[in-house]
Design an enzyme around this catalytic site. Structure first.
Site, PDB file in Angstrom:
ATOM      1  CG  HIS A 143      -0.441  -0.088   2.534  1.00  0.00           C
ATOM      2  ND1 HIS A 143      -1.045  -0.801   3.539  1.00  0.00           N
ATOM      3  CD2 HIS A 143       0.663   0.471   3.095  1.00  0.00           C
ATOM      4  CE1 HIS A 143      -0.351  -0.670   4.657  1.00  0.00           C
ATOM      5  NE2 HIS A 143       0.685   0.111   4.416  1.00  0.00           N
TER       6      HIS A 143
ATOM      7  CG  HIS B  13       8.770  -1.038   3.431  1.00  0.00           C
ATOM      8  ND1 HIS B  13       7.972  -2.122   3.704  1.00  0.00           N
ATOM      9  CD2 HIS B  13       8.089   0.038   3.883  1.00  0.00           C
ATOM     10  CE1 HIS B  13       6.848  -1.723   4.280  1.00  0.00           C
ATOM     11  NE2 HIS B  13       6.895  -0.409   4.421  1.00  0.00           N
TER      12      HIS B  13
ATOM     13  CG  HIS C  96       0.141   4.637   7.590  1.00  0.00           C
ATOM     14  ND1 HIS C  96      -0.866   3.954   6.937  1.00  0.00           N
ATOM     15  CD2 HIS C  96       1.286   3.945   7.350  1.00  0.00           C
ATOM     16  CE1 HIS C  96      -0.350   2.895   6.316  1.00  0.00           C
ATOM     17  NE2 HIS C  96       0.945   2.871   6.562  1.00  0.00           N
TER      18      HIS C  96
ATOM     19  CD  GLU D 107       3.475  -1.665   6.465  1.00  0.00           C
ATOM     20  OE1 GLU D 107       3.438  -0.498   6.888  1.00  0.00           O
ATOM     21  OE2 GLU D 107       3.530  -1.940   5.244  1.00  0.00           O
TER      22      GLU D 107
END
Length: 280
Positions: free
Chosen positions: A12, A193, A59, A240
């Site tokens: 995402h 990441h 977030h 995630e």
């Protein structure tokens, strides 16, 4: 009866949303990332899901350090795109499915999962970017969406095993809902990441692709990956991927791969995407 017909997982990455919103998807840098979703767009148009249970992480748009639910389910009629500091994305309002959402909440709580019930919530790029990747830029999203927010931002996040088990509980809940609905479960976030520190920009292609392999077939080995392995091998944000395991757990014992896409880089991260169907 309602039935889960497919599982979808994808990154995402917020920059994907920017590229979509500003019609930059055909540019040399972005075209390879978006090309891997063309198959899925056509497939979704043919499948016509009634409801998507969309697993994502907030977030700091709906939640902050005051309130950090481990698992939160959106039971509202609709969810507005969040303002993440530069204005809300120009995407359609997300329409919920309160009847199914409340049923899942009740079923999972009675199944001993402590769900947080959310009746008002704005949704950020974690939820809206996957919708853009799968549906493009419609005037309205073509299905109802039940947001399922997971804490993977602040320690301690849930284990992969707990996420997989929640997927199994969601599957039981959906199967006991009396309305005839075509339901998909999407897991979002990842892949490898890291956004800060000396390892910023870390991408582990080999590990990412082993993870994608592990979603296919009848193995449940992925549910037992410890947090420290995600951190070591996939960076601080690689955790995630436990959200993908909610999707995988909801599909039952065995899955078949319909489509896969993996591309590096996209805004210094890895784009991962897979479409699965349950095998009876």
């Amino acid at each position: 009866m309602a039935r889960i017909t497919a599982g979808v997982a994808c990154s995402h990455i917020p920059a994907l949303g920017v590229a979509s919103d500003f019609d930059r998807t055909g540019e040399a840098y972005w075209a390879p990332a978006f090309a891997g979703f063309e198959w899925t767009k056509a497939w979704e148009a043919a499948e016509k899901p009634d409801v998507v249970i969309l697993v994502y992480n907030d977030h700091a748009s709906a939640f902050d350090m005051k309130i950090i639910p481990t698992f939160a389910i959106g039971c509202a009629e609709e969810f507005q795109p969040a303002d993440e500091g530069w204005g809300p994305r120009a995407v359609p309002v997300v329409k919920g499915h309160p009847d199914l959402a409340w049923h899942i909440a009740q079923s999972c709580i009675l199944d001993e999962f402590d769900m947080t019930i959310i009746n008002e919530m704005d949704v950020d790029h974690g939820l809206t970017v996957p919708l853009s990747m799968m549906f493009g830029k419609p005037a309205a999203w073509p299905c109802r969406v039940i947001p399922l927010a997971v804490n993977v931002v602040t320690y301690p996040p849930p284990t992969g095993n707990r996420c997989w088990a929640l997927g199994e509980a969601i599957a039981r809940a959906v199967a006991s809902f009396e309305e005839d609905l075509n339901v998909q479960v999407w897991g979002t976030g990842g892949m490898s990441h890291q956004l800060q520190g000396t390892r910023a920009g870390l991408i582990n292609k080999e590990w990412d692709n082993r993870f994608l392999d592990g979603l296919v077939g009848d193995s449940d080995a992925l549910r037992h990956i410890p947090h420290i392995e995600y951190l070591r091998e996939t960076g601080s944000e690689g955790i995630e991927m436990v959200m993908w395991l909610i999707m995988r757990g909801a599909l039952g014992k065995t899955t078949r791969e319909l489509h896969r896409h993996y591309h590096v880089p996209a805004s210094n991260t890895a784009v991962g995407h897979i479409v699965l169907e349950p095998v009876a």
